[in-house]
Design a protein around this motif. Structure first.
Motif, PDB file in Angstrom:
ATOM      1  N   ALA A 239     -19.190  -2.594   9.962  1.00 30.68           N
ATOM      2  CA  ALA A 239     -20.376  -3.448   9.902  1.00 30.68           C
ATOM      3  C   ALA A 239     -20.039  -4.921   9.734  1.00 30.68           C
ATOM      4  N   THR A 240     -18.974  -5.220   8.990  1.00 33.95           N
ATOM      5  CA  THR A 240     -18.715  -6.612   8.620  1.00 33.95           C
ATOM      6  C   THR A 240     -17.333  -7.112   8.999  1.00 33.95           C
ATOM      7  N   GLY A 241     -16.412  -6.191   9.305  1.00 32.85           N
ATOM      8  CA  GLY A 241     -15.055  -6.594   9.594  1.00 32.85           C
ATOM      9  C   GLY A 241     -14.210  -6.852   8.368  1.00 32.85           C
ATOM     10  N   GLU A 242     -14.747  -6.563   7.187  1.00 35.38           N
ATOM     11  CA  GLU A 242     -13.994  -6.777   5.959  1.00 35.38           C
ATOM     12  C   GLU A 242     -14.007  -5.523   5.098  1.00 35.38           C
ATOM     13  N   THR A 243     -13.232  -5.534   4.030  1.00 34.12           N
ATOM     14  CA  THR A 243     -13.160  -4.387   3.133  1.00 34.12           C
ATOM     15  C   THR A 243     -14.337  -4.384   2.167  1.00 34.12           C
ATOM     16  N   PRO A 244     -14.653  -3.226   1.559  1.00 32.77           N
ATOM     17  CA  PRO A 244     -15.699  -3.213   0.534  1.00 32.77           C
ATOM     18  C   PRO A 244     -15.396  -4.175  -0.611  1.00 32.77           C
ATOM     19  N   LYS A 245     -14.129  -4.266  -1.028  1.00 33.73           N
ATOM     20  CA  LYS A 245     -13.781  -5.190  -2.106  1.00 33.73           C
ATOM     21  C   LYS A 245     -14.021  -6.630  -1.684  1.00 33.73           C
ATOM     22  N   GLY A 246     -13.695  -6.942  -0.450  1.00 28.85           N
ATOM     23  CA  GLY A 246     -13.962  -8.281   0.048  1.00 28.85           C
ATOM     24  C   GLY A 246     -15.441  -8.600   0.069  1.00 28.85           C
ATOM     25  N   PHE A 247     -16.259  -7.617   0.427  1.00 30.70           N
ATOM     26  CA  PHE A 247     -17.714  -7.802   0.464  1.00 30.70           C
ATOM     27  C   PHE A 247     -18.250  -8.053  -0.938  1.00 30.70           C
ATOM     28  N   ILE A 248     -17.785  -7.265  -1.905  1.00 30.17           N
ATOM     29  CA  ILE A 248     -18.221  -7.443  -3.300  1.00 30.17           C
ATOM     30  C   ILE A 248     -17.804  -8.815  -3.813  1.00 30.17           C
ATOM     31  N   ASP A 249     -16.534  -9.168  -3.587  1.00 29.71           N
ATOM     32  CA  ASP A 249     -16.025 -10.444  -4.082  1.00 29.71           C
ATOM     33  C   ASP A 249     -16.796 -11.621  -3.498  1.00 29.71           C
ATOM     34  N   LYS A 250     -17.160 -11.534  -2.217  1.00 30.63           N
ATOM     35  CA  LYS A 250     -17.904 -12.609  -1.580  1.00 30.63           C
ATOM     36  C   LYS A 250     -19.255 -12.812  -2.262  1.00 30.63           C
ATOM     37  N   ARG A 251     -19.899 -11.712  -2.633  1.00 24.67           N
ATOM     38  CA  ARG A 251     -21.202 -11.829  -3.313  1.00 24.67           C
ATOM     39  C   ARG A 251     -21.039 -12.428  -4.707  1.00 24.67           C
ATOM     40  N   VAL A 252     -19.975 -12.037  -5.412  1.00 20.99           N
ATOM     41  CA  VAL A 252     -19.715 -12.590  -6.743  1.00 20.99           C
ATOM     42  C   VAL A 252     -19.441 -14.090  -6.648  1.00 20.99           C
ATOM     43  N   HIS A 289     -10.398 -17.323  -4.291  1.00 20.15           N
ATOM     44  CA  HIS A 289     -11.360 -17.135  -3.199  1.00 20.15           C
ATOM     45  C   HIS A 289     -11.899 -18.438  -2.621  1.00 20.15           C
ATOM     46  N   THR A 290     -11.759 -19.538  -3.335  1.00 23.01           N
ATOM     47  CA  THR A 290     -12.340 -20.799  -2.863  1.00 23.01           C
ATOM     48  C   THR A 290     -11.318 -21.914  -2.700  1.00 23.01           C
ATOM     49  N   GLY A 291     -10.145 -21.756  -3.314  1.00 26.69           N
ATOM     50  CA  GLY A 291      -9.155 -22.818  -3.266  1.00 26.69           C
ATOM     51  C   GLY A 291      -9.406 -23.924  -4.265  1.00 26.69           C
TER      52      GLY A 291
END
Length: 302
Positions: A239-252, A289-291
């Motif tokens: 669905a997104t091209g990323e991992t579930p952990k990546g999806f969670i981290d992006k929302r956080v 995650h942001t630099g």
């Protein structure tokens, strides 16, 4: 109109420590119903008392159809450039900022989520936060949406021929027709076609939106939803091209950015609000995650 404060997934704490959330300005509605529709431009009241040039959060929908452009508009810390024939759809809970230099010309619809029945809300995907806010329909679809919104506007300004209860019902039907067209446009984009049919990802997405502030574990989400970890990984990647952990981290990270940008909460409390009791761990996570460190990110914005 008084604003209210929220703290995303962590609850509300009032004062200057919450993101300023501006409610739907019902007192500005011609009919006293839960929607407004009209022209964008000079003198247009978008929503009462909101600092349009600053980042702020709303608890209602804003849909803008542009007749001129370009206009640069920030939504959840991403800049979008809308041109003539484009549409911006900002959903409740998202933070955004208006451009102070660009001309907003076109038609804008604002709407309370509770104005429509639950079945309509589900059918139109009003809370599909995974969908991009910028839509670029072809000329035929844009014209159809324009005509549908124009009909809604005609019904909206007609306050003399029908009793209020009937007028409200007509508005709901006209609004539903417009939103069904808009939702179809959003869901049929190439980036979301596979995701739209994947209930595994949909359930995961909704669970993350509800619990991201307290649950960062892929295995915990898989167990709660009744899937194997492998099944969840496959569905989220498709669905997104990323991992579930990546999806969670992006929302956080998004919620942390919101709180850093528009509250005076200490860094440690923001970490707690997004699931990091230890301030050092939060700062390390945010930097990865942001630099930038949380302190640097806040300072740059201000």
């Amino acid at each position: 109109m008084a604003d209210r404060t929220t703290q995303g997934g962590a609850g509300s704490e009032g004062g200057r420590e919450g993101i300023r959330t501006f409610p739907f300005p019902a007192d500005l509605s011609l009919s006293g119903v839960g929607m407004q529709v009209g022209a964008m431009g000079t003198g247009r009241t978008w929503h009462a008392d909101a600092p349009l040039e600053r980042v702020h959060r709303i608890d209602f929908h804003v849909v803008m159809l542009f007749h001129e452009g370009p206009v640069r508009h920030m939504i959840d810390f991403a800049e979008y450039e809308a041109r003539a024939g484009d549409i911006l759809w900002i959903r409740p809970g998202q933070v955004h900022r208006f451009s102070t230099t660009d001309r907003y010309r076109g038609t804008v619809l604002t709407m309370q989520p509770g104005f429509l029945p639950r079945a309509t809300v589900e059918a139109t995907g009003l809370y599909r936060y995974d969908l991009p806010p910028l839509l670029r329909p072809d000329a035929g679809r844009f014209t159809a949406l324009e005509h549908s919104l124009a009909q809604l506007e005609r019904e909206y300004v007609d306050t003399t021929t029908l009793p209020l209860s009937l007028h409200t019902s007509v508005l709901r039907h006209s609004l539903t027709a417009f939103l069904l067209r808009l939702a179809h446009l959003a869901a049929s984009s190439a980036e979301t076609a596979r995701e739209h049919t994947d209930t595994t990802f949909t359930r995961f997405r909704d669970a993350v939106e509800k619990d991201f502030a307290t649950n960062h574990s892929v295995s915990a989400y898989a167990d709660a939803l009744g899937y194997s970890r492998r099944t969840l990984v496959r569905a989220v990647r498709a669905a997104t091209g990323e991992t579930p952990k990546g999806f969670i981290d992006k929302r956080v990270v998004l919620e942390a950015k919101r709180l850093l940008a528009h509250t005076d909460m200490p860094i440690g409390r923001i970490g707690v609000a997004v699931g990091f009791p230890d301030a050092a761990n939060f700062s390390k996570f945010f930097h990865q995650h942001t630099g930038a460190t949380p302190v640097a990110f806040r300072a740059e914005l201000r």
